[in-house]
Design an enzyme around this catalytic site. Structure first.
Site, mmCIF file in Angstrom:
data_model
loop_
_atom_site.group_PDB
_atom_site.id
_atom_site.type_symbol
_atom_site.label_atom_id
_atom_site.label_comp_id
_atom_site.label_asym_id
_atom_site.label_seq_id
_atom_site.Cartn_x
_atom_site.Cartn_y
_atom_site.Cartn_z
ATOM 1 N N LYS A 78 0.797 -1.227 0.000
ATOM 2 C CA LYS A 78 0.000 0.000 0.000
ATOM 3 C C LYS A 78 0.832 1.282 0.000
ATOM 4 C CE LYS A 78 -4.537 -0.918 0.223
ATOM 5 N NZ LYS A 78 -5.582 -0.226 -0.548
ATOM 6 N N ASP A 125 -7.948 -0.002 6.778
ATOM 7 C CA ASP A 125 -8.019 -1.255 7.530
ATOM 8 C C ASP A 125 -6.628 -1.644 8.029
ATOM 9 O OD1 ASP A 125 -10.812 -2.117 7.359
ATOM 10 O OD2 ASP A 125 -10.467 -2.093 5.206
#
Length: 403
Positions: A78, A125
């Site tokens: 990410k 998350d």
């Protein structure tokens, strides 16, 4: 056992090169992304691993795993989106193209004096927020990160360890995004989110472009080792930014004629699958609590740009029970013979679990997409053991093993 996986073939597939969507992932753009990310002294390329024994065992030609657990020491892919989006935002404030700046320049005293202190805010998350927090800290800026109800305390602490102000909300992921959006508008923060909606599209696009480096590295490795491109590419989807970024970049390099793309989701957050299975190819959001072990994929509302790309180029959408992700984790962590061990978290392992499941337990699904002895499969392990306690529960103690 086929109830563990639901599949819907995409009747909207169109192999036509869509210049309107794909122009943002051109080779020139990919090179700019790659060039900027490499200006960080902590940049590391990640390995493309060929699991020869596993491929032979399931009866395919190749199984390639791009192991993003090795990225920047952050255990997940990410950061590639966050680092580029934050860099691009700061470059724009300076009136410069991203190709004209480096990491070192952006964190300099002179730049700080020009643009001041920026607070970046994001919902996550776990992995996306950690990437945003890391990039903000590395560039001398601040980050505020909110996590949805049920988020792991280990992942929360990892955000704080990156210098972010972080907390867990009492609502789901999509509602947590709305909290961040309101706070950004109220306080002048910069929202760094990979979900796009009307009026908020630029930064999500930059995040998607940030993932292009993964594809660039894959292509370089295949060329170096004189390997043919993959025929079957499986990508995990939450909001779909990662999946669409990977698909768009691969199409720019290889086209669609010999490569098929497949989108994989958790059963409890399968907004792409439901959109095509139930809603005629129109977006169907998933609401309520999403208590899947695939925390990084528990997003109920697609990125609208990503949805357009995946609607055109995806072959099949899959909705998977948690057992499929757990199966993938155990297979990658316990390799056959000389195959390399890969530590993969829940969201990172689901695509490999799906491939193995189809070949061993749902052969009709494998036959539908041509997973035969000529198939060259590419899977991206998007995360390592970002929740080590749960990783051990699955791999050591057999958690989520009902097959």
């Amino acid at each position: 056992m086929s109830d563990k996986v639901k599949a819907i073939q995409n009747t909207f597939f169109d192999a036509t090169f869509n210049e309107t969507e794909l122009q943002y992932f051109s080779k020139d753009v990919m090179q700019k992304v790659f060039q900027f990310q490499q200006t960080s002294e902590k940049f590391t390329k990640t390995p493309l691993i060929s699991l020869h024994q596993l491929a032979a065992h399931i009866g395919v030609e190749k199984v390639f795993i791009k192991d993003e657990s090795k990225r920047f020491g952050l255990n997940a892919f990410k950061v590639m989106g966050g680092i580029y989006a934050i860099g691009k935002y700061m470059a724009q404030l300076l009136g410069k193209d991203i190709s004209e700046v480096t990491f070192e320049q952006l964190r300099s005293k002179e730049v700080k004096e020009k643009i001041g202190e920026i607070t970046f805010i994001s919902a996550t998350d776990g992995n996306h927020g950690r990437g945003v927090a890391w990039a903000a800290r590395e560039l001398g800026q601040k980050a505020i990160i909110y996590m949805p109800k049920g988020a792991s305390n280990h992942r929360l602490q990892a955000l704080k360890d990156e210098g972010a102000q972080a907390e867990i909300t009492d609502v789901n992921y999509d509602e947590t995004i709305r909290i961040c959006h309101r706070l950004a508008e109220k306080n002048g923060y910069v929202l760094v989110q990979d979900t796009a909606w009307e009026g908020y599209d630029e930064i999500p696009l930059w995040i998607m472009q940030g993932y292009a480096t993964i594809v660039q590295e894959i292509a370089e490795e295949l060329t170096t080792t004189d390997e043919a491109p993959p025929t079957h590419v499986f990508v995990q989807a939450g909001v779909g930014s990662f999946a669409a970024g990977i698909v768009a970049s691969l199409i720019q390099l290889y086209g669609t004629e010999k490569m098929k793309f497949f989108v994989v989701e958790p059963r409890l957050a399968d907004c792409y699958y439901r959109s095509f299975a139930n809603n005629g190819g129109n977006i169907e959001a998933v609401t309520g609590d999403m208590h899947s072990i695939m925390a990084g994929l528990c997003c109920g509302e697609p990125n609208v740009r990503a949805f357009r790309i995946l609607k055109q180029y995806t072959n099949t959408f899959y909705s998977c029970e948690d057992e499929i992700a757990a199966l993938g984790m155990r297979i990658l962590g316990n390799p056959l013979e000389q195959d390399e061990q890969i530590v993969s978290g829940e969201s990172g392992a689901v695509s490999l679990g799906l491939v193995y499941y189809m070949k061993k337990y749902a052969t009709s699904l494998a036959e539908q997409i041509g997973l035969d002895e000529h198939a060259r499969i590419l899977i991206i392990n998007s995360e390592g053991d970002t929740d080590p306690v749960h990783y051990r529960d699955v791999v050591w103690h057999g958690g989520n093993a009902t097959m």
